[in-house]
Design a protein around this motif. Sequence first.
Motif, mmCIF file in Angstrom:
data_model
loop_
_atom_site.group_PDB
_atom_site.id
_atom_site.type_symbol
_atom_site.label_atom_id
_atom_site.label_comp_id
_atom_site.label_asym_id
_atom_site.label_seq_id
_atom_site.Cartn_x
_atom_site.Cartn_y
_atom_site.Cartn_z
ATOM 1 N N GLU A 51 37.048 50.543 58.109
ATOM 2 C CA GLU A 51 36.645 51.273 59.335
ATOM 3 C C GLU A 51 37.861 51.773 60.101
ATOM 4 O O GLU A 51 37.785 52.748 60.839
ATOM 5 N N ASN A 52 38.987 51.074 59.952
ATOM 6 C CA ASN A 52 40.198 51.501 60.672
ATOM 7 C C ASN A 52 41.103 52.362 59.800
ATOM 8 O O ASN A 52 42.294 52.487 60.058
ATOM 9 N N ASN A 53 40.521 52.893 58.752
ATOM 10 C CA ASN A 53 41.273 53.724 57.801
ATOM 11 C C ASN A 53 42.394 52.966 57.101
ATOM 12 O O ASN A 53 43.335 53.562 56.602
ATOM 13 N N LYS A 54 42.290 51.657 57.090
ATOM 14 C CA LYS A 54 43.305 50.871 56.379
ATOM 15 C C LYS A 54 42.961 50.903 54.894
ATOM 16 O O LYS A 54 41.798 50.762 54.500
ATOM 17 N N PHE A 55 44.004 51.083 54.090
ATOM 18 C CA PHE A 55 43.831 51.218 52.646
ATOM 19 C C PHE A 55 43.804 49.843 51.967
ATOM 20 O O PHE A 55 44.640 48.990 52.251
ATOM 21 N N HIS A 56 42.827 49.612 51.082
ATOM 22 C CA HIS A 56 42.736 48.346 50.343
ATOM 23 C C HIS A 56 42.712 48.673 48.852
ATOM 24 O O HIS A 56 41.848 49.416 48.398
ATOM 25 N N LEU A 57 43.648 48.080 48.114
ATOM 26 C CA LEU A 57 43.762 48.385 46.683
ATOM 27 C C LEU A 57 43.144 47.282 45.827
ATOM 28 O O LEU A 57 43.349 46.095 46.073
ATOM 29 N N MET A 58 42.404 47.673 44.809
ATOM 30 C CA MET A 58 41.863 46.732 43.830
ATOM 31 C C MET A 58 42.443 47.172 42.482
ATOM 32 O O MET A 58 41.879 48.040 41.808
ATOM 33 N N ASP A 59 43.560 46.570 42.146
ATOM 34 C CA ASP A 59 44.319 47.057 40.987
ATOM 35 C C ASP A 59 43.898 46.361 39.691
ATOM 36 O O ASP A 59 42.851 45.706 39.626
ATOM 37 N N GLY A 60 44.729 46.480 38.663
ATOM 38 C CA GLY A 60 44.412 45.892 37.364
ATOM 39 C C GLY A 60 44.190 44.389 37.430
ATOM 40 O O GLY A 60 43.345 43.851 36.703
ATOM 41 N N ASP A 61 44.918 43.720 38.310
ATOM 42 C CA ASP A 61 44.744 42.258 38.436
ATOM 43 C C ASP A 61 43.344 41.915 38.941
ATOM 44 O O ASP A 61 42.710 40.965 38.486
ATOM 45 N N ARG A 62 42.895 42.713 39.907
ATOM 46 C CA ARG A 62 41.541 42.506 40.467
ATOM 47 C C ARG A 62 40.485 42.736 39.398
ATOM 48 O O ARG A 62 39.490 42.031 39.327
ATOM 49 N N ILE A 63 40.692 43.817 38.635
ATOM 50 C CA ILE A 63 39.715 44.136 37.591
ATOM 51 C C ILE A 63 39.709 43.003 36.568
ATOM 52 O O ILE A 63 38.657 42.521 36.149
ATOM 53 N N ALA A 64 40.898 42.546 36.212
ATOM 54 C CA ALA A 64 41.018 41.470 35.220
ATOM 55 C C ALA A 64 40.311 40.203 35.682
ATOM 56 O O ALA A 64 39.582 39.569 34.904
ATOM 57 N N THR A 65 40.504 39.844 36.944
ATOM 58 C CA THR A 65 39.887 38.607 37.424
ATOM 59 C C THR A 65 38.366 38.763 37.525
ATOM 60 O O THR A 65 37.613 37.842 37.207
ATOM 61 N N LEU A 66 37.937 39.958 37.923
ATOM 62 C CA LEU A 66 36.491 40.216 37.997
ATOM 63 C C LEU A 66 35.872 40.075 36.605
ATOM 64 O O LEU A 66 34.858 39.397 36.421
ATOM 65 N N VAL A 67 36.514 40.705 35.638
ATOM 66 C CA VAL A 67 35.982 40.724 34.273
ATOM 67 C C VAL A 67 36.027 39.318 33.664
ATOM 68 O O VAL A 67 35.034 38.829 33.109
ATOM 69 N N ALA A 68 37.184 38.657 33.796
ATOM 70 C CA ALA A 68 37.320 37.323 33.189
ATOM 71 C C ALA A 68 36.335 36.345 33.829
ATOM 72 O O ALA A 68 35.699 35.541 33.131
ATOM 73 N N GLY A 69 36.203 36.425 35.142
ATOM 74 C CA GLY A 69 35.283 35.526 35.851
ATOM 75 C C GLY A 69 33.847 35.727 35.374
ATOM 76 O O GLY A 69 33.122 34.767 35.101
ATOM 77 N N TYR A 70 33.450 36.989 35.243
ATOM 78 C CA TYR A 70 32.078 37.291 34.845
ATOM 79 C C TYR A 70 31.812 36.866 33.398
ATOM 80 O O TYR A 70 30.789 36.247 33.086
ATOM 81 N N LEU A 71 32.760 37.188 32.531
ATOM 82 C CA LEU A 71 32.578 36.810 31.119
ATOM 83 C C LEU A 71 32.497 35.296 30.972
ATOM 84 O O LEU A 71 31.710 34.775 30.185
ATOM 85 N N GLN A 72 33.330 34.621 31.750
ATOM 86 C CA GLN A 72 33.321 33.158 31.728
ATOM 87 C C GLN A 72 31.922 32.625 32.070
ATOM 88 O O GLN A 72 31.402 31.740 31.414
ATOM 89 N N GLU A 73 31.321 33.231 33.113
ATOM 90 C CA GLU A 73 29.971 32.833 33.533
ATOM 91 C C GLU A 73 28.969 33.026 32.381
ATOM 92 O O GLU A 73 28.191 32.132 32.065
ATOM 93 N N ILE A 74 29.011 34.207 31.787
ATOM 94 C CA ILE A 74 28.033 34.480 30.720
ATOM 95 C C ILE A 74 28.276 33.584 29.513
ATOM 96 O O ILE A 74 27.332 33.069 28.924
ATOM 97 N N VAL A 75 29.542 33.399 29.166
ATOM 98 C CA VAL A 75 29.838 32.550 28.014
ATOM 99 C C VAL A 75 29.270 31.151 28.251
ATOM 100 O O VAL A 75 28.657 30.553 27.366
ATOM 101 N N GLN A 76 29.451 30.653 29.481
ATOM 102 C CA GLN A 76 28.903 29.322 29.782
ATOM 103 C C GLN A 76 27.382 29.305 29.615
ATOM 104 O O GLN A 76 26.822 28.368 29.080
ATOM 105 N N GLN A 77 26.742 30.393 30.039
ATOM 106 C CA GLN A 77 25.272 30.466 29.921
ATOM 107 C C GLN A 77 24.820 30.502 28.457
ATOM 108 O O GLN A 77 23.715 30.083 28.141
ATOM 109 N N THR A 78 25.656 31.000 27.566
ATOM 110 C CA THR A 78 25.241 31.098 26.157
ATOM 111 C C THR A 78 25.217 29.727 25.479
ATOM 112 O O THR A 78 24.528 29.539 24.483
#
Length: 551
Positions: A296-323
């Motif tokens: 809202e204050n026009n402040k820039f927030h970056l979600m870089d490769g590390d963020r994508i990696a943690t999102l992906v790894a976290g999600y895959l981990q969840e699904i793998v556990q469910q399998t």
Amino acid sequence: MANNSYRTVYAFAREMYPKTVKTDIQYGTAGFRTRAVDLEYVMYRMGLLAVLRARYKKAVIGVMITASHNPEPDNGVKLVDPHGEMLEQSWEAWATKFANVADNKLEDTINELIKEYNITNMNDRVEILVGKDTRPSSPHLAKSVVDGVLALSGKPIDFGIVTTPQLHYFVKCRNTRGAYGLPTEDGYYKKLTTAFKNIRGSNFTNGNYTNRVIYDGANGVGAKKVKFLKEALQGSLIIDMYNDEIIGSGKLNYLCGADFVKSQQKFPTGLPVESNARCCSVDGDADRIVYYYLDENNKFHLMDGDRIATLVAGYLQEIVQQTGIDLNMGLVQTAYANGASTEYITEKLKVPVACVPTGVKHLHHKALTFDIGVYFEANGHGTVIFSQETKNKLKEAAKNNSYSEEQRKAIEKLQILIDVINETVGDAISDMLLVETILHAKGWNVTDWEACYTDLPNRLMKVTVKDRRVIKTKDAERICVTPEGLQKEINTLVSKYSKGRAFVRPSGTEDIVRIYAEASTRKETDKLAAEVALKVFELAGGTGNAPEIPQ
Ligand code: NG1
Ligand code: ZN
């Protein structure tokens, strides 16, 4: 091979593609990359090399013409190996040799390679897939590659303008005889979007997730291709595209694109300002992606490769556990990964993290050692690799009644998810679909995603030195071995700061030394980076003005 049938190679080389540059160039992490006007003979020679590689591997090889995030006057070339991966390291040296040898030594060099690898099938009409990005210099350079392929009687197949990851995908499809997918652009969109739509189902939104993303095409191939992707997505994801001036606009990667956004940590030009709207930028050949938003204050927030990696790894981990299947998963990062991301993924998600030297090939290689290997560079290049054994296990388990219904649902989901992913190489389009799939599944908006952990402020600096090779590193580039005493100085500086971390390494793509620093506050980070830069300048033969330490 000193055979009359290959006379054309040398005639071409002499008459049409003479070596025009005296200084040597090197096949680096990203292949050859330099001013387009200096690349004609290099392209021709890469056409030759591709044919030899294809005959040696008895497989289809790819040649991609692009300079990724570099400005438009540059161009470059990289070879794609049979499984769609980067050219094997031992052949990088051959590529360098081919590019630099004098015209009258080209024949000898070809013969030397044929002898070394005992290539006896010199009459095989091997297929070489050629792709290019949208740079105005690309069609002309593609012709040089094609001439090189023809000169050695290979069969060039020109795929026209494609993203780098699409070409990698085509090569893998061709070599697996279609098992990986259809080796066409339509086949690519169909594979990815069918899986994407299948997982998403008929509810396009979920919780805080809305199915609209603002997309910065960097005025390149990533813009051109998303038009086709949008059609195939049939409204399941709304992609509002900006920066889509494709050819000849002179604006490729200029003040926009993934590299600009990540390295400047700034909102790109050409995008509408909308608070909290999820935005993403790809680079000039669409193999990198980063996300970001303005608050809202026009402040820039970056979600870089590390963020994508943690999102992906976290999600895959969840699904793998469910399998309920025992699969070992790992995340591969480089020293540039934000310390907070590493801490989050190891401490909170309990996914093991490996650190390797900079360069996608190192990450890819390490990721292959896991059943499921997730890898990302902080700059947004990355993907997930599933081992063949993992895929077989999933296939078996899907048919096995001893798994509960819930487990089998998770197994099915994981199997479909694999098809959203381009496993051959980092792919901005596929990564975007993956991120959107996960955010949808979790019902997250961009701020929910960001709330997982707080990035440590970080700073990247460059120092020019007389000879960057004086810097030698070990331990995945985290420790500097020479010049003597430099690491000790870095340790002393780092110890003054809370959560301080810093390392230095010679760049593989520019004639500079890179300095990375992070600490708990922005002020401290900037100071630490400058102090380390100054030490590099003093101990490694800095040139120009010495870095200044902010007060
Ligand atoms: P160098 O110049 O070696 O730091 C850069 C990127 C790499 C990789 C290559 C290839 C950083 C710090 N470095 O390498 O991650 O993407 O370019 O393009 O981002
Ligand atoms: Zn790129």
